[in-house]
Design a protein around this motif. Sequence first.
Motif, PDB file in Angstrom:
ATOM      1  N   MET A  30     -36.441  36.451 -26.998  1.00 40.75           N
ATOM      2  CA  MET A  30     -36.254  36.626 -28.437  1.00 40.75           C
ATOM      3  C   MET A  30     -37.481  37.297 -29.022  1.00 40.75           C
ATOM      4  O   MET A  30     -38.506  37.443 -28.344  1.00 40.75           O
ATOM      5  N   MET A  31     -37.357  37.712 -30.257  1.00 39.55           N
ATOM      6  CA  MET A  31     -38.519  38.182 -31.011  1.00 39.55           C
ATOM      7  C   MET A  31     -38.453  37.522 -32.381  1.00 39.55           C
ATOM      8  O   MET A  31     -37.395  37.481 -33.006  1.00 39.55           O
ATOM      9  N   CYS A  94     -31.462  31.339 -27.724  1.00 41.35           N
ATOM     10  CA  CYS A  94     -30.695  31.913 -28.848  1.00 41.35           C
ATOM     11  C   CYS A  94     -29.867  30.842 -29.551  1.00 41.35           C
ATOM     12  O   CYS A  94     -29.347  29.924 -28.904  1.00 41.35           O
ATOM     13  N   HIS A  95     -29.713  31.009 -30.875  1.00 37.40           N
ATOM     14  CA  HIS A  95     -28.933  30.041 -31.657  1.00 37.40           C
ATOM     15  C   HIS A  95     -27.442  30.106 -31.303  1.00 37.40           C
ATOM     16  O   HIS A  95     -26.682  29.222 -31.670  1.00 37.40           O
ATOM     17  N   THR A  96     -27.030  31.176 -30.572  1.00 39.37           N
ATOM     18  CA  THR A  96     -25.636  31.273 -30.116  1.00 39.37           C
ATOM     19  C   THR A  96     -25.438  30.527 -28.795  1.00 39.37           C
ATOM     20  O   THR A  96     -24.381  30.628 -28.182  1.00 39.37           O
ATOM     21  N   SER A 100     -30.821  34.212 -23.813  1.00 39.90           N
ATOM     22  CA  SER A 100     -31.620  35.206 -24.526  1.00 39.90           C
ATOM     23  C   SER A 100     -30.839  35.715 -25.725  1.00 39.90           C
ATOM     24  O   SER A 100     -29.609  35.744 -25.714  1.00 39.90           O
ATOM     25  N   CYS A 101     -31.581  36.141 -26.766  1.00 44.51           N
ATOM     26  CA  CYS A 101     -30.923  36.768 -27.923  1.00 44.51           C
ATOM     27  C   CYS A 101     -30.440  38.188 -27.606  1.00 44.51           C
ATOM     28  O   CYS A 101     -29.596  38.729 -28.318  1.00 44.51           O
ATOM     29  N   PHE A 102     -30.970  38.787 -26.542  1.00 46.71           N
ATOM     30  CA  PHE A 102     -30.644  40.190 -26.223  1.00 46.71           C
ATOM     31  C   PHE A 102     -29.479  40.230 -25.236  1.00 46.71           C
ATOM     32  O   PHE A 102     -29.628  40.660 -24.106  1.00 46.71           O
TER      33      PHE A 102
ATOM     34  N   ASP B  77     -30.386  42.386 -30.344  1.00 49.73           N
ATOM     35  CA  ASP B  77     -30.383  40.921 -30.388  1.00 49.73           C
ATOM     36  C   ASP B  77     -29.300  40.396 -31.321  1.00 49.73           C
ATOM     37  O   ASP B  77     -28.597  41.166 -31.994  1.00 49.73           O
ATOM     38  N   CYS B  78     -29.162  39.083 -31.343  1.00 50.22           N
ATOM     39  CA  CYS B  78     -28.084  38.424 -32.084  1.00 50.22           C
ATOM     40  C   CYS B  78     -28.099  38.750 -33.574  1.00 50.22           C
ATOM     41  O   CYS B  78     -27.047  38.765 -34.217  1.00 50.22           O
TER      42      CYS B  78
END
Lengths: 119, 119
Positions: A30-31, A94-96, A100-102, B77-78
């Motif tokens: 994430m970033m 990630c909140h999903t 990872s968010c990516f 990202d998300c």
Amino acid sequence: MTFDPQTLVYDANGLIPCIAQAEGTGEVLMMAWMNAESVAKTLETRRVTYWSRSRQSFWVKGETSGHTQALVDLRVDCDRDCLLAVVRQEGPACHTNRRSCFYTSVVGEETELMAPMDN
Amino acid sequence: MTFDPQTLVYDANGLIPCIAQAEGTGEVLMMAWMNAESVAKTLETRRVTYWSRSRQSFWVKGETSGHTQALVDLRVDCDRDCLLAVVRQEGPACHTNRRSCFYTSVVGEETELMAPMDN
């Protein structure tokens, strides 16, 4: 001499981007953003602590979800305006609920590369 | 449906951060900025093309130095406000001739983790 977070280069809002990378696998997770105080807190507590731009408050990653990031290393880039946190990630970053968010490739059509993790 | 760079979330200056990661090793090489047009150019040419904030112009990575980044994958990202470019990096990514811009650890004292590469 101990590192001083004030020596970093912050943007007009007093923030610096921080990339979180998983120890071992090297996966970019994430970033998010930090201010000088969250950089200091991250180093003191060894728990990655961002600054939430939407809530305008400290965001100790995983404090609510349990998906914490234990700090392994914190690195600054050559321009001193970006951070890289190497972390031990507990569960999904990630909140999903994905690791990872990516998780979406945008080469050609948008393609989801990973599914949410099991609880 | 082909990905449309206009669907990303840009900041007040029309920019989005892009993290470059080395294919294979997973090393995080650098972070720089793109606007919608440089995202489109990157996808069209498969050569990573940032937007230089200091020069206010396109920055085809390695055009002068030869230290190019061939695009392997581009991920969003998300929140759609950060990109991750997986690249095949030619030579060092950093202008200091180091493989990565993130060569300084700030845990405790500042410590250099890698030396410039041989030419």
